[in-house]
Design an enzyme around this catalytic site. Structure first.
Site, PDB file in Angstrom:
ATOM      1  N   ASN A 147       0.867  -1.180   0.000  1.00 50.61           N
ATOM      2  CA  ASN A 147       0.000   0.000   0.000  1.00 50.61           C
ATOM      3  C   ASN A 147       0.902   1.227   0.000  1.00 50.61           C
ATOM      4  OD1 ASN A 147      -1.764   2.079   0.530  1.00 50.61           O
ATOM      5  ND2 ASN A 147      -2.344   1.363   2.581  1.00 50.61           N
ATOM      6  N   LYS A 163       0.061   4.217  -0.180  1.00 49.16           N
ATOM      7  CA  LYS A 163      -0.592   5.391   0.430  1.00 49.16           C
ATOM      8  C   LYS A 163      -0.409   6.604  -0.504  1.00 49.16           C
ATOM      9  CE  LYS A 163      -0.084   3.153   4.862  1.00 49.16           C
ATOM     10  NZ  LYS A 163       0.029   3.244   6.313  1.00 49.16           N
ATOM     11  N   HIS A 174      -9.416   1.195   5.255  1.00 48.21           N
ATOM     12  CA  HIS A 174      -8.134   1.381   5.947  1.00 48.21           C
ATOM     13  C   HIS A 174      -8.336   2.313   7.136  1.00 48.21           C
ATOM     14  CE1 HIS A 174      -3.979   2.476   6.736  1.00 48.21           C
ATOM     15  NE2 HIS A 174      -3.621   1.425   6.023  1.00 48.21           N
ATOM     16  N   GLU A 178      -6.670   4.683   8.155  1.00 45.05           N
ATOM     17  CA  GLU A 178      -6.424   6.098   7.853  1.00 45.05           C
ATOM     18  C   GLU A 178      -7.666   6.733   7.232  1.00 45.05           C
ATOM     19  OE1 GLU A 178      -2.768   5.505   5.699  1.00 45.05           O
ATOM     20  OE2 GLU A 178      -1.812   4.881   7.572  1.00 45.05           O
ATOM     21  N   GLU A 229      -4.987  -4.806  10.770  1.00 42.33           N
ATOM     22  CA  GLU A 229      -3.942  -3.797  10.921  1.00 42.33           C
ATOM     23  C   GLU A 229      -4.168  -3.025  12.224  1.00 42.33           C
ATOM     24  OE1 GLU A 229      -2.074  -2.629   6.898  1.00 42.33           O
ATOM     25  OE2 GLU A 229      -3.884  -1.434   7.107  1.00 42.33           O
ATOM     26  N   GLY A 254       3.107   2.203  10.780  1.00 40.11           N
ATOM     27  CA  GLY A 254       4.102   3.259  10.634  1.00 40.11           C
ATOM     28  C   GLY A 254       4.885   3.575  11.900  1.00 40.11           C
ATOM     29  N   SER A 300       3.843  -2.261  10.203  1.00 42.14           N
ATOM     30  CA  SER A 300       5.294  -2.376  10.421  1.00 42.14           C
ATOM     31  C   SER A 300       5.872  -3.727  10.005  1.00 42.14           C
ATOM     32  CB  SER A 300       5.657  -2.060  11.886  1.00 42.14           C
ATOM     33  OG  SER A 300       5.325  -0.712  12.190  1.00 42.14           O
ATOM     34  N   GLY A 323       5.079   1.300   4.416  1.00 42.53           N
ATOM     35  CA  GLY A 323       6.375   1.927   4.132  1.00 42.53           C
ATOM     36  C   GLY A 323       7.368   1.024   3.421  1.00 42.53           C
TER      37      GLY A 323
HETATM   38  P1  13P Z   1       3.334   0.294   7.568  1.00 36.08           P
HETATM   39  O1  13P Z   1       3.795  -0.984   6.931  1.00 36.08           O
HETATM   40  O2  13P Z   1       4.067   1.502   7.047  1.00 36.08           O
HETATM   41  O3  13P Z   1       3.294   0.208   9.069  1.00 36.08           O
HETATM   42  O4  13P Z   1       1.800   0.535   7.089  1.00 36.08           O
HETATM   43  C1  13P Z   1       0.898  -0.507   7.220  1.00 36.08           C
HETATM   44  C2  13P Z   1      -0.338  -0.124   6.492  1.00 36.08           C
HETATM   45  O5  13P Z   1      -1.066   0.755   6.887  1.00 36.08           O
HETATM   46  C3  13P Z   1      -0.638  -0.855   5.245  1.00 36.08           C
HETATM   47  O6  13P Z   1      -1.934  -0.612   4.797  1.00 36.08           O
END
Ligand code: 13P
Length: 257
Positions: free
Chosen positions: A8, A10, A104, A106, A174, A180, A219, A241
């Site tokens: 992802n 983002k 998600h 977010e 998640e 993150g 992560s 990430g």
């Molecule tokens: P990270 O791998 O950066 O922690 O993000 C996870 C995420 O939100 C994937 O959708």
């Protein structure tokens, strides 16, 4: 069942970032031909990348002929209409997407998305022939209050419409506090939540819906991927990430072999 490893991106990536996607495809091709052959190919790890909407069409074109699936990060529930700034599932599909991330954290937190809205988006994704990846996960406050299982179970129950039974989809667990941050749950914590997600999926969808993979996200990196992916009921990973760099993403994919 084949593990599903999805990146992802983002809101990251302009045109030059497509080189990373091509490097992932090249790395997979190399693995198939080389020493990892059979682990990535034979057992059928499925790999996807979800770039920002502006890159979907170009990425799909540049990866055509490769096994890498392209996906969106969200869609509107309606097929078309006066919804300024939004993108429908049909539009994602036309651009070359086959996957779509929905619900998600977010978007749940930042855009006020409810379980009911996520369920409507899931129906839209199926209508357009997309394979939805439905995200759930508790906040740190909810975990500390001992409510992680209850929160996630409620999200699964509310976000998975009946029409999912027998269709291709996945659920991604998640934990918000692991996204993150570099923090990850213990394998026992992941196992507990994934078991609860599986039980809820079975309750909501019956046997045909209960076989879909449950991904872990938060992560994930090359150093922890193999351990996380070996936990019971972990059917893949949703990677933020670490999916932006092809070497890291390929390292995670290798952990699924
Ligand atoms: P990270 O791998 O950066 O922690 O993000 C996870 C995420 O939100 C994937 O959708």
């Amino acid at each position: 069942m084949a593990k599903l490893i999805v990146g992802n991106w983002k809101m990251n990536g302009l045109g030059p970032a497509l080189a990373e996607a091509q490097a992932v495809a090249a790395g997979l091709a190399g693995s198939l031909a080389g020493s990892l052959g059979g682990t990535l190919g034979g057992s059928g790890v499925r790999v996807g990348l979800c770039p920002p909407a502006t890159l979907i069409e170009r990425m799909a074109r540049s990866l055509s002929g490769s096994p890498v699936l392209v996906g969106g990060q969200d869609c509107r529930a309606e097929a078309s209409g006066a919804f300024t700034g939004d993108v429908s599932a049909e539009m994602l599909s036309e651009a070359g997407a086959v996957l779509v991330i929905l619900g998600h954290s977010e978007r749940r937190a930042g855009c006020g998305e409810t379980d009911a809205l996520v369920a409507a988006k899931v129906e839209a994704a199926l209508r357009a022939g997309l394979e939805p990846i439905i995200c759930v996960g508790e906040t740190l406050a909810e975990r500390e209050a001992g409510r992680a299982v209850a929160v996630v179970a409620t999200q699964v129950r509310g976000s998975l419409p009946q029409v999912l039974a027998g269709r291709a989809f996945s659920v991604a667990y998640e934990p918000v506090w692991a996204i993150g941050t570099g923090l990850t749950p213990t394998t026992a914590q992941i196992e507990e939540i994934h078991a609860a997600v599986r039980a809820e999926m079975s309750a909501v969808l019956g046997v045909p819906g209960a076989r879909a993979p449950i991904l872990y996200g938060g992560s994930v990196k090359p150093a922890n991927a193999a351990e996380i992916l070996s936990v019971a009921e972990v059917g893949g990973a949703l990677v933020g990430g670490a999916s932006l760099k092809s070497a890291d993403f390929l390292g995670i994919i290798a952990g699924a072999g």
